[in-house]
Design a protein around this motif. Structure first.
Motif, mmCIF file in Angstrom:
data_model
loop_
_atom_site.group_PDB
_atom_site.id
_atom_site.type_symbol
_atom_site.label_atom_id
_atom_site.label_comp_id
_atom_site.label_asym_id
_atom_site.label_seq_id
_atom_site.Cartn_x
_atom_site.Cartn_y
_atom_site.Cartn_z
ATOM 1 N N GLN A 40 -3.934 10.181 0.087
ATOM 2 C CA GLN A 40 -4.279 9.393 -1.091
ATOM 3 C C GLN A 40 -3.635 8.022 -0.959
ATOM 4 O OE1 GLN A 40 -6.280 10.555 -3.579
ATOM 5 N NE2 GLN A 40 -6.256 8.567 -4.618
ATOM 6 N N VAL A 41 -4.438 6.970 -1.058
ATOM 7 C CA VAL A 41 -3.979 5.602 -0.840
ATOM 8 C C VAL A 41 -4.127 4.805 -2.125
ATOM 9 C CG1 VAL A 41 -4.275 3.498 0.526
ATOM 10 C CG2 VAL A 41 -4.699 5.738 1.578
ATOM 11 N N ALA A 42 -3.124 3.996 -2.417
ATOM 12 C CA ALA A 42 -3.183 3.075 -3.559
ATOM 13 C C ALA A 42 -2.565 1.754 -3.123
ATOM 14 C CB ALA A 42 -2.440 3.638 -4.766
ATOM 15 N N GLY A 43 -3.179 0.637 -3.522
ATOM 16 C CA GLY A 43 -2.688 -0.681 -3.157
ATOM 17 C C GLY A 43 -2.544 -1.582 -4.359
ATOM 18 N N GLU A 44 -1.543 -2.461 -4.316
ATOM 19 C CA GLU A 44 -1.309 -3.382 -5.416
ATOM 20 C C GLU A 44 -1.061 -4.777 -4.874
ATOM 21 O OE1 GLU A 44 2.135 -1.919 -7.452
ATOM 22 O OE2 GLU A 44 3.542 -2.708 -5.957
ATOM 23 N N ASP A 45 -1.251 -5.780 -5.751
ATOM 24 C CA ASP A 45 -0.996 -7.156 -5.348
ATOM 25 C C ASP A 45 0.445 -7.535 -5.648
ATOM 26 O OD1 ASP A 45 -0.895 -7.443 -8.062
ATOM 27 O OD2 ASP A 45 -2.771 -8.563 -8.241
ATOM 28 N N ALA A 46 0.776 -8.792 -5.458
ATOM 29 C CA ALA A 46 2.154 -9.244 -5.637
ATOM 30 C C ALA A 46 2.617 -9.141 -7.074
ATOM 31 C CB ALA A 46 2.286 -10.691 -5.149
ATOM 32 N N LEU A 47 1.678 -9.081 -8.034
ATOM 33 C CA LEU A 47 2.034 -8.972 -9.444
ATOM 34 C C LEU A 47 2.162 -7.525 -9.904
ATOM 35 C CD1 LEU A 47 -0.281 -11.776 -10.908
ATOM 36 C CD2 LEU A 47 2.144 -11.924 -10.293
ATOM 37 N N GLY A 48 1.947 -6.571 -9.017
ATOM 38 C CA GLY A 48 2.058 -5.170 -9.370
ATOM 39 C C GLY A 48 0.798 -4.576 -9.959
ATOM 40 N N GLN A 49 -0.335 -5.273 -9.851
ATOM 41 C CA GLN A 49 -1.596 -4.752 -10.376
ATOM 42 C C GLN A 49 -2.289 -3.924 -9.302
ATOM 43 O OE1 GLN A 49 -4.345 -7.744 -11.637
ATOM 44 N NE2 GLN A 49 -5.881 -6.270 -12.366
ATOM 45 N N VAL A 69 0.859 -1.184 0.000
ATOM 46 C CA VAL A 69 0.000 0.000 0.000
ATOM 47 C C VAL A 69 0.890 1.226 0.000
ATOM 48 C CG1 VAL A 69 -1.629 1.376 1.354
ATOM 49 C CG2 VAL A 69 -1.981 -1.082 1.127
ATOM 50 N N ALA A 70 0.623 2.168 -0.887
ATOM 51 C CA ALA A 70 1.361 3.434 -0.952
ATOM 52 C C ALA A 70 0.456 4.566 -0.514
ATOM 53 C CB ALA A 70 1.877 3.685 -2.369
ATOM 54 N N VAL A 71 1.017 5.511 0.212
ATOM 55 C CA VAL A 71 0.237 6.634 0.741
ATOM 56 C C VAL A 71 0.946 7.926 0.385
ATOM 57 C CG1 VAL A 71 -0.807 7.691 2.760
ATOM 58 C CG2 VAL A 71 -0.531 5.200 2.674
ATOM 59 N N ASP A 72 0.212 8.828 -0.269
ATOM 60 C CA ASP A 72 0.701 10.187 -0.483
ATOM 61 C C ASP A 72 0.224 11.018 0.699
ATOM 62 O OD1 ASP A 72 1.902 12.361 -1.959
ATOM 63 O OD2 ASP A 72 -0.146 13.047 -2.352
ATOM 64 N N LEU A 73 1.161 11.384 1.570
ATOM 65 C CA LEU A 73 0.819 12.034 2.828
ATOM 66 C C LEU A 73 0.578 13.525 2.641
ATOM 67 C CD1 LEU A 73 3.503 10.373 5.152
ATOM 68 C CD2 LEU A 73 1.074 9.778 5.001
ATOM 69 N N ALA A 74 -0.328 14.043 3.438
ATOM 70 C CA ALA A 74 -0.550 15.477 3.548
ATOM 71 C C ALA A 74 -0.980 15.747 4.985
ATOM 72 C CB ALA A 74 -1.600 15.955 2.554
ATOM 73 N N LYS A 75 -1.342 16.982 5.277
ATOM 74 C CA LYS A 75 -1.713 17.298 6.655
ATOM 75 C C LYS A 75 -3.053 16.680 7.022
ATOM 76 C CE LYS A 75 -0.619 21.322 8.142
ATOM 77 N NZ LYS A 75 -0.582 22.797 8.380
ATOM 78 N N ARG A 76 -4.031 16.762 6.097
ATOM 79 C CA ARG A 76 -5.374 16.244 6.414
ATOM 80 C C ARG A 76 -5.929 15.304 5.339
ATOM 81 N NH1 ARG A 76 -5.440 21.664 7.762
ATOM 82 N NH2 ARG A 76 -5.695 22.116 9.986
ATOM 83 N N VAL A 77 -5.376 15.306 4.149
ATOM 84 C CA VAL A 77 -5.878 14.470 3.060
ATOM 85 C C VAL A 77 -4.808 13.454 2.695
ATOM 86 C CG1 VAL A 77 -6.747 14.437 0.702
ATOM 87 C CG2 VAL A 77 -7.311 16.357 2.207
ATOM 88 N N ALA A 110 0.703 8.868 -5.500
ATOM 89 C CA ALA A 110 0.568 7.577 -4.823
ATOM 90 C C ALA A 110 0.978 6.432 -5.740
ATOM 91 C CB ALA A 110 -0.872 7.392 -4.339
ATOM 92 N N LEU A 111 0.587 6.508 -7.011
ATOM 93 C CA LEU A 111 0.982 5.460 -7.961
ATOM 94 C C LEU A 111 2.491 5.481 -8.200
ATOM 95 C CD1 LEU A 111 -1.930 5.769 -10.562
ATOM 96 C CD2 LEU A 111 -1.675 4.079 -8.731
ATOM 97 N N ALA A 112 3.083 6.680 -8.187
ATOM 98 C CA ALA A 112 4.541 6.777 -8.357
ATOM 99 C C ALA A 112 5.260 6.130 -7.174
ATOM 100 C CB ALA A 112 4.949 8.238 -8.496
ATOM 101 N N ILE A 113 4.712 6.272 -5.984
ATOM 102 C CA ILE A 113 5.309 5.633 -4.810
ATOM 103 C C ILE A 113 5.272 4.119 -4.955
ATOM 104 C CG2 ILE A 113 5.100 5.330 -2.310
ATOM 105 C CD1 ILE A 113 3.985 8.180 -2.174
#
Length: 361
Positions: free
Chosen positions: A27-36, A17-25, A106-109
């Motif tokens: 953005q979360v993105a998650g992928e499986d073992a295959l990178g999808q 799971v990748a998270v683009d952090l901010a103070k209050r917002v 988030a996707l870049a992370i």
């Protein structure tokens, strides 16, 4: 197809799971073992994000990029059993596709997390972050004090008053100039310079206070005291290295440790032709600057008639490379020694034999 619904089944299928952090917002993105990418969500409060983290399965790896709050959230994840990785924001940006926004970040992370050449930033303890805060505050005072001194010099120069280099000219010459009625300075400017001089003195007092705190911390820490046995490393550098928590075991050798701080030549090689350029200046610029300053102080104290093996080495460097390049080389060498000392409980001592060695107590 990317599923943006808040489905627990989608999240449970994610390994990263990748998270683009901010103070209050967030953005979360998650992928499986295959990178999808299977999961995306925008969380609009710190409380909701905290609840989201608490619900993550322990086997999920969480990626964030360096920035405010990254260390605190990483320690929270470590405490609940998740593996957290903090990736350098500069390298994450190289993996961004499209416009810069929270979703693409988030996707870049996620993509950067799959890049095995990107080393994660160490997750620091609360004590190390407090030490780092002292260094940052002290450095901020130094920058502001330097800016004030340059401003006073420039303002006085416009009226024909020149000052010598150094703090002595500021602390001693300016008061005499302000008291000298023969100097062609308007009363308004005299008052302004006097105020700036008071602020300059106050900054110096704050720097001295923080320097004293760092010196006390260095003398109370066993590892810092061992690092200070190296020529060119004092309390400020030792505590900065401790606050960095660079985890020397991550580096296969001392050269890689020095390269982590940008203390190696830049390469522009191709095929069998190896081209080495100037210092790469990658990594922590603050520690690199401190190490070079410490090296310069050592070179200034080397006696030309010294017969000590380490002094003879420095004299050869000075004669062949000049003072600046010799300082960089000594700083590089000191970082390699630091890497060796951090691996064990040894102390560094200069020996009269073939060179300098690190020996145990």
């Amino acid at each position: 197809m990317i599923n943006q619904s808040l489905s627990s089944s989608d999240l449970s299928a994610c390994t990263t799971v990748a998270v683009d952090l901010a103070k209050r917002v967030f953005q979360v993105a998650g992928e499986d073992a295959l990178g999808q990418v299977l999961y995306e969500e925008r969380i609009k409060s710190r409380e909701a994000f905290y609840t989201f983290l608490c619900q993550l399965p322990p086997e999920v790896v969480v990626l964030v990029e360096t920035g405010p709050g990254a260390q605190a959230w990483a320690r929270q994840l470590q405490g609940q059993g998740n593996l957290a990785r903090i990736l350098p924001a500069r390298l994450v940006a190289n993996h961004r596709s499209g416009a810069k926004n929270d979703r693409n970040d988030a996707l870049a992370i996620l993509r950067a997390g799959r890049d095995s050449n990107i080393a994660a930033v160490p997750i620091k303890s609360a004590a190390a972050l407090a030490m780092q805060a002292l260094h940052r505050a002290r450095q901020g005072y130094i920058r502001r004090r330097t800016a004030i001194s340059n401003q006073m010099r420039g303002l006085l120069l416009e009226h024909g008053v020149t000052l010598a280099q150094g703090d002595v000219a500021i602390s001693q010459t300016i008061p005499r100039v302000l008291e000298d009625a023969t100097q062609p300075l308007p009363d308004m400017l005299r008052e302004l310079i006097d105020e700036l001089l008071g602020e300059w003195h106050h900054m110096g007092e704050r720097i001295n206070v923080l320097t004293g705190r760092l010196e006390t911390a260095a003398n109370d820490d066993k590892t810092a005291k061992r690092l200070m046995t190296v020529r060119g490393i004092g309390p400020i550098i030792a505590t900065a290295l401790l606050a960095k928590q660079a985890e020397p075991e991550r580096f296969s050798n001392a050269r890689m440790f020095a390269a982590y701080f940008g203390m190696v030549p830049e390469q522009n090689s191709s095929g069998e032709r190896v081209r080495l350029g100037k210092m790469s200046k990658r990594g922590d610029g603050y520690i690199r600057s401190l190490m070079i300053q410490g090296a310069h102080s050592v070179l200034r104290q080397v006696r030309p008639d010294s017969q000590q093996p380490d002094d003879l080495r420095l004299l050869r460097w000075l004669g062949r490379l000049g003072r600046k390049e010799s300082a960089v080389r000594l700083a590089n060498r000191n970082l390699r020694i630091v890497w060796a000392l951090l691996q064990n409980e040894q102390t560094y001592r200069r020996q009269p034999g073939n060179g300098q060695v690190a020996i145990s107590h």
